[in-house]
Design a protein around this motif. Structure first.
Motif, short mmCIF file in Angstrom:
data_model
loop_
_atom_site.label_atom_id
_atom_site.label_comp_id
_atom_site.label_asym_id
_atom_site.label_seq_id
_atom_site.Cartn_x
_atom_site.Cartn_y
_atom_site.Cartn_z
N ILE A 8 38.03 54.20 50.85
CA ILE A 8 36.78 53.45 51.03
C ILE A 8 36.41 52.73 49.73
O ILE A 8 36.01 51.57 49.74
N LYS A 9 36.55 53.43 48.60
CA LYS A 9 36.24 52.80 47.31
C LYS A 9 37.14 51.59 47.06
O LYS A 9 36.68 50.54 46.62
N LEU A 10 38.43 51.76 47.35
CA LEU A 10 39.35 50.64 47.15
C LEU A 10 38.99 49.46 48.05
O LEU A 10 39.02 48.32 47.60
N MET A 11 38.63 49.74 49.29
CA MET A 11 38.24 48.65 50.19
C MET A 11 37.01 47.92 49.63
O MET A 11 36.97 46.69 49.62
N ALA A 12 36.04 48.68 49.17
CA ALA A 12 34.84 48.05 48.60
C ALA A 12 35.18 47.23 47.37
O ALA A 12 34.72 46.10 47.22
N LYS A 13 35.98 47.78 46.48
CA LYS A 13 36.36 47.07 45.26
C LYS A 13 37.13 45.80 45.59
O LYS A 13 36.90 44.75 44.99
N THR A 14 38.05 45.90 46.54
CA THR A 14 38.85 44.74 46.92
C THR A 14 37.95 43.69 47.55
O THR A 14 38.06 42.49 47.25
N ASP A 56 27.79 53.27 43.92
CA ASP A 56 27.85 52.62 42.61
C ASP A 56 28.97 51.59 42.52
O ASP A 56 28.93 50.69 41.68
N THR A 57 29.97 51.70 43.39
CA THR A 57 31.10 50.78 43.39
C THR A 57 30.63 49.33 43.53
O THR A 57 31.21 48.43 42.92
N VAL A 58 29.59 49.09 44.30
CA VAL A 58 29.15 47.72 44.56
C VAL A 58 28.42 47.09 43.38
O VAL A 58 28.10 45.91 43.42
N ASN A 59 28.20 47.84 42.32
CA ASN A 59 27.49 47.31 41.16
C ASN A 59 28.43 46.79 40.08
O ASN A 59 27.99 46.54 38.96
N HIS A 60 29.70 46.62 40.40
CA HIS A 60 30.68 46.18 39.42
C HIS A 60 31.51 45.02 39.98
O HIS A 60 31.51 44.77 41.17
N THR A 61 32.19 44.34 39.09
CA THR A 61 33.19 43.37 39.51
C THR A 61 34.54 43.88 39.03
O THR A 61 34.63 44.65 38.08
N TYR A 62 35.57 43.45 39.70
CA TYR A 62 36.91 43.97 39.44
C TYR A 62 37.89 42.83 39.28
O TYR A 62 37.73 41.76 39.87
N THR A 63 38.91 43.07 38.47
CA THR A 63 39.94 42.06 38.24
C THR A 63 41.06 42.21 39.27
O THR A 63 41.21 43.26 39.90
#
Length: 119
Positions: A8-14, A56-63
């Motif tokens: 789930i975290k990976l899906m949100a980050k992606t 908290d995952t949604v409060n970040h941006t990812y490369t």
């Protein structure tokens, strides 16, 4: 349960990576990703810390590199059938995220192709 949380975290980050890829993080994109993560309330066995970690995952941006590395790390813990199911879910989710604002920009499409080739 941890594998489910990590997926789930990976899906949100992606989803967040692709929502930001065109330089515009629209309200529709934000709502879609946030609603997805908020849906974890329906998973009964998650303790408060895990739920907060996911939110908290949604409060970040990812490369791009972070997404690829985390995808490979996650997939390594599953057999081939499970990997294929996760990839299919990720692809469907990403397609929703990049289409939710009504337009698929060139940079989003280029990143999507590069991402699919990398996973």
């Amino acid at each position: 349960m941890q594998k489910l949380v990590n997926t789930i975290k990976l899906m949100a980050k992606t989803g967040l990576f692709f929502a930001h890829a065109d330089g515009e993080y629209s309200d529709k994109e934000k709502k879609y990703v946030t609603d997805f993560v908020s849906g974890i309330e329906n998973i009964g066995d998650l303790d408060g810390n895990l739920k907060q970690e996911l939110l908290d995952t949604v409060n970040h941006t990812y490369t791009f590199e972070e997404i690829i590395d985390e995808t490979h790390a996650l997939l390594d813990g599953f057999d081939e059938n499970e990997q294929n199911a996760i990839k299919k879910s990720l692809k469907a989710f990403v397609n929703q995220v990049i289409s939710i604002d009504g337009e698929r920009k060139k940079v989003e499409q280029e990143n999507y192709i590069r991402w699919r080739q990398s996973i």
